[in-house]
Design a protein around this motif. Structure first.
Motif, short mmCIF file in Angstrom:
data_model
loop_
_atom_site.label_atom_id
_atom_site.label_comp_id
_atom_site.label_asym_id
_atom_site.label_seq_id
_atom_site.Cartn_x
_atom_site.Cartn_y
_atom_site.Cartn_z
N ASP A 163 0.80 -1.23 0.00
CA ASP A 163 0.00 0.00 0.00
C ASP A 163 0.83 1.28 0.00
N TRP A 164 2.13 1.20 0.37
CA TRP A 164 2.96 2.42 0.41
C TRP A 164 2.96 3.12 -0.95
N GLU A 165 3.15 2.31 -2.02
CA GLU A 165 3.25 2.88 -3.37
C GLU A 165 1.92 3.50 -3.80
N GLN A 166 0.83 3.06 -3.19
CA GLN A 166 -0.49 3.56 -3.58
C GLN A 166 -0.96 4.75 -2.73
N PHE A 167 -0.62 4.69 -1.43
CA PHE A 167 -1.28 5.62 -0.51
C PHE A 167 -0.36 6.54 0.30
N ALA A 168 0.95 6.23 0.38
CA ALA A 168 1.80 7.02 1.28
C ALA A 168 2.01 8.42 0.75
#
Ligand SMILES: [Zn+2]
Length: 273
Positions: A167-172
């Motif tokens: 999820d880091w690549e999507q939401f961070a």
């Protein structure tokens, strides 16, 4: 396999201890253990799905009630460094000291010895598998060399992940220090993850989704996870399991292993469990 990497405050502190005085930044990190984890535990309970939480030792010490709640929910807790240290910058002796320290903390706070390890930032050193076997860990979930589990040369089970299922690549996002990108629409992320899941289901793969509670504990993303897991369970033969169970299954079912690999060395015998 649903993985929650509860990095929380260590996301910032491992980068620079002076960031502790940035109240807004730290509050965003703390949102993970304080708000995200309880909300995600509620969803997992509602869905009756087990998960694996990789928790840095520092986070377990700082949030012991969170550790209790994760265990009470029937989930697994695995190792994730002490302060989310980047292993690539450590010597073998430093890495082993951190491993022992976090093993002691998690064993004491969870009441049982952890079986699994997820390297902070997913990156391990050449000596990491031997340290994990030396200290009786059953599996590593850090490499990206296949889409089903495999053995390291010393017989350690690897449950591989991939950056697309993170999820880091999507939401961070954070302004300063500059982290991440423009947060994505959940609909796009559902589509990305669902297409990979469906294809992995056809190919007979192990879908390893890695989420961070400070990101995926936000309301619309909890809904996203609910929709995804609900849809996944409608596919025949799907098994949602903790890392410890996946490693056990892989050890005991030779048929689960990859047969076609051009570069495969003679397969090591599985370690006796
Ligand atoms: Zn992490």
């Amino acid at each position: 396999m649903l993985c929650f990497d509860v990095d929380g405050e260590t996301t910032a502190l491992s980068e620079n201890a002076a960031l502790a005085s940035r109240r807004t930044l730290m509050s965003q990190c703390e949102y993970g253990p304080r708000i995200g984890v309880p909300r995600l535990l509620g969803l997992l309970k509602h869905l009756e799905v087990p998960a694996t939480f990789f928790v840095p030792g520092y986070m377990a010490e700082k949030h012991p009630r969170m550790v209790e709640a994760i265990i009470a929910g029937g989930h697994e807790i695995g190792l994730h460094g002490y302060l989310h240290e980047k292993l690539a910058y450590l010597t073998e002796a430093e890495e082993e000291a951190i491993l022992l320290r976090s093993l002691e903390i998690l064993t004491r706070l969870t009441g049982s010895r952890p079986a699994g390890f997820r390297a902070p930032w997913f990156e391990i050193n050449p000596w990491t598998p031997s340290l994990l076997v030396k200290h009786n860990l059953a599996y590593c979930a850090s490499e990206m060399g296949d889409d089903v589990p495999y053995f390291h040369e010393n017989g350690l089970v690897e449950i591989p992940g991939q950056w697309m299922l993170e999820d880091w690549e999507q939401f961070a996002f954070n302004a300063d220090p500059a982290w991440g990108f423009v947060p994505e629409n959940c609909e796009k992320v559902f589509d990305l993850w669902w297409r990979e899941f469906e294809a992995m289901h056809d190919f007979g793969c192990c879908f390893v989704l890695t989420l961070h509670p400070w990101l995926s504990g936000r309301p619309s993303r909890v809904r996203l996870l609910e929709s995804l897991v609900t849809a996944m369970r409608e596919k025949p033969g799907v098994w949602l399991a903790r890392g410890r169970e996946i490693a056990d299954y892989f050890q005991n079912h030779p048929a689960a292993r990859r047969e076609l690999d051009f570069d495969a060395a003679p397969k090591p015998e599985p370690a006796k469990s």
